[in-house]
Design a protein around this motif. Structure first.
Motif, mmCIF file in Angstrom:
data_model
loop_
_atom_site.group_PDB
_atom_site.id
_atom_site.type_symbol
_atom_site.label_atom_id
_atom_site.label_comp_id
_atom_site.label_asym_id
_atom_site.label_seq_id
_atom_site.Cartn_x
_atom_site.Cartn_y
_atom_site.Cartn_z
ATOM 1 N N HIS A 61 0.807 -1.222 0.000
ATOM 2 C CA HIS A 61 0.000 0.000 0.000
ATOM 3 C C HIS A 61 0.841 1.273 0.000
ATOM 4 O O HIS A 61 0.289 2.368 0.083
ATOM 5 N N GLY A 302 -9.071 3.232 -2.313
ATOM 6 C CA GLY A 302 -9.361 1.926 -2.903
ATOM 7 C C GLY A 302 -10.688 1.926 -3.640
ATOM 8 O O GLY A 302 -10.884 1.166 -4.588
ATOM 9 N N VAL A 364 -15.747 0.039 -0.656
ATOM 10 C CA VAL A 364 -16.480 -0.060 -1.923
ATOM 11 C C VAL A 364 -17.996 0.018 -1.675
ATOM 12 O O VAL A 364 -18.725 0.660 -2.436
ATOM 13 N N ASP A 403 -9.449 -8.431 0.714
ATOM 14 C CA ASP A 403 -8.428 -9.486 0.607
ATOM 15 C C ASP A 403 -7.502 -9.227 -0.587
ATOM 16 O O ASP A 403 -7.347 -10.078 -1.464
ATOM 17 N N PRO A 404 -6.885 -8.057 -0.611
ATOM 18 C CA PRO A 404 -6.070 -7.707 -1.781
ATOM 19 C C PRO A 404 -4.835 -8.602 -1.946
ATOM 20 O O PRO A 404 -4.079 -8.785 -0.998
ATOM 21 N N PRO A 412 -8.603 -7.667 -5.731
ATOM 22 C CA PRO A 412 -9.737 -7.456 -6.638
ATOM 23 C C PRO A 412 -10.162 -5.992 -6.804
ATOM 24 O O PRO A 412 -11.159 -5.714 -7.464
ATOM 25 N N CYS A 413 -9.446 -5.070 -6.198
ATOM 26 C CA CYS A 413 -9.933 -3.694 -6.019
ATOM 27 C C CYS A 413 -10.330 -2.991 -7.317
ATOM 28 O O CYS A 413 -11.370 -2.319 -7.373
ATOM 29 N N ARG A 416 -13.416 -4.361 -8.932
ATOM 30 C CA ARG A 416 -14.516 -4.251 -7.963
ATOM 31 C C ARG A 416 -15.164 -2.865 -8.041
ATOM 32 O O ARG A 416 -16.356 -2.713 -7.810
ATOM 33 N N GLU A 462 -8.143 -6.061 5.399
ATOM 34 C CA GLU A 462 -6.943 -5.384 4.895
ATOM 35 C C GLU A 462 -5.651 -5.893 5.517
ATOM 36 O O GLU A 462 -4.729 -5.121 5.755
HETATM 37 S S1 SF4 Z 1 -10.373 -5.087 -1.276
HETATM 38 FE FE1 SF4 Z 1 -9.519 -3.905 0.437
HETATM 39 S S2 SF4 Z 1 -7.855 -2.686 -0.455
HETATM 40 FE FE2 SF4 Z 1 -9.197 -3.372 -2.132
HETATM 41 S S3 SF4 Z 1 -10.696 -1.716 -2.395
HETATM 42 FE FE3 SF4 Z 1 -11.602 -3.205 -1.009
HETATM 43 S S4 SF4 Z 1 -11.091 -2.402 1.038
HETATM 44 FE FE4 SF4 Z 1 -9.727 -1.364 -0.403
#
Ligand code: SF4
Length: 475
Positions: A61, A302, A364, A403-404, A412-413, A416, A462
């Motif tokens: 990050h 994100g 999100v 779960d990046p 998946p950000c 997503r 995270e």
């Molecule tokens: S998966 Fe985690 S790092 Fe990715 S956008 Fe969602 S909250 Fe943010």
């Protein structure tokens, strides 16, 4: 100060509001305090401890490099992307950090103390800065928490910050903490949700400043897209994720050109391709975010692509926008962001917008809900329909985990954001086809999000210790 629209939409750098913007801001505050205390000249050593999620996913990050820049005195809202690269290259090359821009200290990323298994009581995103003199005496030390959306809280001041927030809210002309209170103001005054938010904002800014500020926020979102569409190749971090937005843009320009074959006019957007345009904007913003570029937290980095993508939809594909004047378009931007901001306040007040605290539903999910409200508002929704739109969007993001892969804000950000933008548009459309009455209230769904977040295993908050982050092999 109560949370306002300019807190929720702030300009910063990628890839994460809680893991990049917040830590940089905290480090910059610490550096400024050192200056103010007049102790800079005596500093001989520096120690940075990163706890919990910041330590677990900080490398992916950009937390550590953000802290270095903050300690040099840079603020996320002012630093230029070129300055980021320049200063980080200089620190890496010389091994020296310019503390508060004035005192050279041998310090780099490798010197930071990472404590991923230690979670401080207030929040999982904790960090402590300590400086000592040549004899080892501590000159100054402070612990901060990055609580999501770039917001920071200092240890020991949580109650005072909360109290200050409560007091400032009471002073607002139309204070609200819940959707029920917001709707009550609308009922009593006959105003829409964006108007209630505007009146509260006018407590601290003139109407002109609010309009100008929100149009500036939109212009930064547009610049972010424009910059991203010019960049090619793979995103940094080692996952080898290829930027898709530039290719998609070329293809869309070709396929979406005027039926008479008149060039590839960027202002013409064939309604047949609305979904592809929305996907494109979301991808472009999040690819730029993933590469550390300039973005608007909306309400986090994100999730930064959702609101621009849905606002783009409102400006280009909502009924009646074909021949809208520039002034009308500006009105749409202002109204959209105010309504989205009002809903963002509800999440900030009653739950959380931090992935480290409640999972991706807080990032999100909140952004999708805010975007749905903004779209329903500019498409002529009543306050009840706008609240319904926000509720639908969050209801179908409940339980979303964070779960990046590799701790990077990429998979998946990025995708997503595109999916959540489409959900927001659908939520707004569903709400607008109803009369505003619905079974589950927005407040109920916000509380459910908070409770679900509390129950969620920390693997999905995270830490990159669960879900896709452990089931997909990093290449
Ligand atoms: S998966 Fe985690 S790092 Fe990715 S956008 Fe969602 S909250 Fe943010």
């Amino acid at each position: 100060m109560a949370v306002g629209v300019f807190d929720l939409f702030s300009i910063g750098i990628g890839p994460s509001s809680s893991h990049t913007v917040g830590p940089m801001r905290a480090a910059a505050v610490f550096a400024e305090e050192l200056k103010g205390l007049g102790k800079l000249a005596d500093v001989a050593s520096l120690r940075v401890d990163l706890y919990g999620s910041l330590a677990a996913t900080g490398h992916g990050h950009g937390t550590m490099t953000a802290v270095l820049l903050g300690l040099e005195g840079f603020h996320p809202e002012r630093i230029l992307p070129d300055e980021v690269e320049e200063r980080l290259a200089a620190i890496a090359e010389t091994g020296m950090l310019q503390l508060a821009g004035a005192v050279p200290l041998p310090y780099g990323v490798k010197d930071m103390v990472l404590r991923p298994l230690t979670v401080l009581p207030r929040h999982t995103n904790g960090m402590t800065f300590t400086v000592s003199d040549a004899e080892g005496n501590v000159l100054h030390s402070a612990t901060f928490f990055s609580v999501g959306g770039g917001f920071i809280v200092r240890e020991g001041e949580e109650d005072a910050a909360q109290q200050e927030l409560e007091e400032s809210k009471k002073e607002l002309p139309l204070p609200f903490r819940t959707a029920a209170e917001l709707l009550e103001h609308c009922r009593e005054t006959g105003l829409g949700i964006s108007d209630v938010m505007r009146i509260n904002e006018e407590d601290s800014r003139t109407p002109g400043e609010i309009r100008e500020g929100l149009l500036h926020i939109w212009s930064v979102m547009e610049e972010c897209v424009a910059t991203s569409l010019k960049r090619e190749g793979v995103l940094p971090g080692g996952l080898k994720v290829r930027r898709r937005a530039p290719d998609w843009y070329d293809r869309l320009k070709k396929e979406s050109s005027r039926p008479d074959g008149e060039g590839q006019d960027q202002d013409f957007h064939d309604p047949k391709y609305w979904q592809e345009w929305v996907n494109l904007i979301a991808l472009a913003v999040n690819e730029e975010n993933a590469s550390g570029g300039r973005v608007v937290t909306a309400p986090t980095n994100g999730a930064a692509g959702i609101i621009p993508a849905v606002l783009f939809y409102a400006l280009h594909f909502a009924p009646g926008m074909e021949n809208a004047s520039q002034e009308d378009r500006d009105d749409v931007v202002v109204k959209f962001l105010l309504a989205a901001g009002a809903v963002g306040v509800l999440y900030k007040e009653q739950a959380s917008i931090s992935g480290a605290e409640v999972g991706c539903q807080g990032e999100v999910g909140s952004a999708s809900s805010m975007a749905a409200a903004g779209l329903a508002e500019v498409m002529g929704g009543t306050p009840a329909q706008v609240e319904n739109a926000a509720e639908i969007a969050m209801e179908h993001n409940l339980g979303l985990t964070c779960d990046p892969i590799g701790g990077l804000v990429q998979v998946p950000c990025i995708e997503r954001n595109a999916i959540a933008a489409a959900k927001a548009i659908n939520a707004a459309k569903m709400a607008l086809w109803g009369d505003g009455s619905h079974r589950v209230s927005l407040d109920e769904v916000i509380v459910t999000m908070r409770e679900t977040g509390k129950d969620m295993s920390s693997k999905y908050k995270e830490t990159a210790m669960g879900g896709l982050a452990v089931n997909v092999v990093e290449c």
